[in-house]
Design an enzyme around this catalytic site. Structure first.
Site, short mmCIF file in Angstrom:
data_model
loop_
_atom_site.label_atom_id
_atom_site.label_comp_id
_atom_site.label_asym_id
_atom_site.label_seq_id
_atom_site.Cartn_x
_atom_site.Cartn_y
_atom_site.Cartn_z
N GLU A 40 -2.97 6.87 8.49
CA GLU A 40 -3.77 6.80 9.45
C GLU A 40 -3.80 7.89 10.57
OE1 GLU A 40 -2.49 4.63 12.98
OE2 GLU A 40 -1.23 3.43 11.85
N LYS A 174 4.08 -4.78 14.56
CA LYS A 174 4.45 -4.28 15.59
C LYS A 174 5.19 -5.29 16.35
CE LYS A 174 0.82 -0.55 16.05
NZ LYS A 174 0.00 -0.78 14.72
#
Length: 503
Positions: A40, A174
């Protein structure tokens, strides 16, 4: 009218789009069935400050190449989607002051406005899958935000994982998110959630362990590859998370991180930060409050994930170990028939209309269909699905059409197929009027001549070891003669079963 429609369909093929740039290295790796790992770019544009972002991006690509795989960093530049970046492009997005965070919904907007865009997990998954890339390495995936019962803030990453069959290698969810609710969402949407460890404890990004479990755990990447392949064979469209705990020596104290995350969350609420801006803000504040410890940890876990992703990507393009392993597991000692199929691989188009067509130059309502074709490829496909050990000797162009075919036929072995840099992939158009094929137009071109006598000689062993040899009559007379000579020489091992003439 039909030809204009064909042009539209070719434009719709992902690799043919003028707003897509696949780097030569990535394109060649895909065509040659070498391992490719997607990366990414939001971590570059929004996740890390300059120059740490550029250093990290360069290091990740170097790690992937050191594992004999090809990195494909995905970003949006100059009104185009780039799959695979040159060093100057990496530097440009790392230095960009006005880059935007591009989730899947934002791709069209970023292209239209010609913005510099860092792709999120959701956008990167979608674009990687569209290009035929099966493994994607990142830091951590998005998920259900804390307080989602009030804000309904759920990352688009989860939706993409539910519908895009890409394996995302990460350090878990996360830690700024609600990990428990995120795992519940993944389970509900049938996303494989594998912990790459000796125990089933889901990692928490900065910390190796949380109170939650994954779907299963394993330390064997071959097992992971088999699950991915089995999911594909079953037609399951959800992705796979491979959650890799951060090495113990790199993890940050869990209680310390949890405290500063809560402080950062409260600050974001006070400042009324919402939607896509929440995660970058919190990560930045966590880094500041941890005096840079979280950023160093973030970079190291990115490197760890890239190494694991590269190994997995190599397994998925390597010898079809999973078929042999499955046969062994079933106690099936019978040798699979070996079949060598020689001939054309063609992208077929069919123009279909139910109207009364006349030779008047008019336009008629209908639809266009496209499918993988070619007599040789068709038979190789069917025999592969029947469990035969198939070697396909064919030729495609090093172009978007060839990529489109291979992406949809990734269950087949393409290792011996010529990928021509000189000639385009063969195409064929049939005109279907009210259920009847009126005529067809082929554009096989010169690529078929890459199936030459010299090419047959190079793959003589494939004929020698075959139980059956199938020949497609679309190839040249000289090539057919060479196959006949070789087959006759090895008549105890090989037999020409059928000669298929024409389309």
């Amino acid at each position: 009218m039909f030809l204009r429609r064909i042009a539209w369909v070719q434009f719709r093929l992902f690799g043919s789009r003028p707003d897509l740039v696949i780097s030569p290295k990535v394109r060649n790796a895909l065509n040659q069935r070498r391992a490719v790992v997607a990366l990414e770019s939001t971590v570059i544009t929004h996740g890390l400050p300059y120059p740490h972002n550029l250093g990290a991006a360069t290091s990740l690509e170097e790690i992937i190449r050191s594992e004999d795989a090809e990195p494909a960093t995905i970003a949006i530049l100059n009104g185009k989607v780039h799959i695979g970046l040159e060093p100057d492009d990496l530097k440009r997005i790392a230095e960009a002051k006005n880059a935007i965070k591009v989730s899947k919904r934002d791709i069209a907007y970023a292209l239209e406005k010609e913005l510099v865009g860092g792709t999120t997990v959701a956008a990167t998954m979608y674009l990687a899958h569209s290009a035929g890339i099966r493994v994607f390495s990142t830091g951590g995936v998005g998920g259900v935000h804390r307080g989602a019962d009030q804000t309904f803030d759920i990352s688009a990453d989860l939706q993409e994982l539910s519908q895009t069959p890409v394996c995302v290698v990460c350090a878990g969810v996360k830690s700024i998110l609600d990990i428990g609710k995120t795992l519940e969402y993944l389970e509900t949407h049938s996303v494989n959630c594998i912990v790459y460890s000796d125990k089933n404890v889901f990692p928490g990004f900065f910390t190796a362990e949380t109170q939650y479990k994954g779907q299963l755990n394993t330390e064997n990447l071959e097992e992971v590859a088999k699950i991915i392949e089995s999911s594909s064979d079953l037609g399951l469209h959800a992705g796979t998370i491979l959650a890799c705990p951060i090495p113990n020596e790199l993890q940050v104290d869990g209680d310390f991180i949890e405290k500063i995350i809560k402080d950062a969350l409260e600050e974001s609420k006070a400042k009324r930060i919402i939607s896509q801006q929440v995660t970058p803000f919190i990560l930045k504040r966590v880094n500041e409050l941890s005096e840079g410890k979280s950023m160093k940890t973030n970079i190291e876990l990115l490197k760890n994930n890239a190494k694991i992703a590269s190994k997995l990507a190599k397994l998925l393009v390597g010898p079809r170990f999973h078929a042999a392993k499955q046969s062994e597991a079933n106690g099936n000692d019978k040798r699979r028939p070996k079949v060598t199929v020689i001939g054309a691989t063609i992208l077929d188009y069919e123009a279909v209309t139910n109207e009364h067509v006349q030779n008047d130059g008019g336009s008629y309502a209908g639809k266009m269909e496209q499918r993988c074709g070619g007599v040789a490829r068709n038979h190789a496909d069917a025999l592969t699905r029947l469990g035969c050990d198939v070697t396909l000797l064919s030729a495609i162009g090093n172009d978007a059409l060839g990529e489109w075919i291979r992406k949809r036929c990734n269950h087949m072995n393409w290792d011996n197929v010529v990928v021509s840099n000189k000639f385009s992939t063969a195409t064929y158009l049939s005109i279907n009027v009210q259920g009847n094929i009126n005529f067809g137009i082929n554009s096989i071109g010169n690529v078929i001549y890459d199936i030459s006598p010299e090419y047959i000689k190079k793959h003589e062993q494939s004929i020698a070891e075959a139980d059956f040899v199938l020949i497609d009559g679309n190839i040249s007379e000289e090539a057919i003669k060479q196959i006949a000579i070789t087959s006759k020489y090895y008549n105890k091992k090989s037999k020409i079963l059928k000669l298929f003439l024409g389309k």
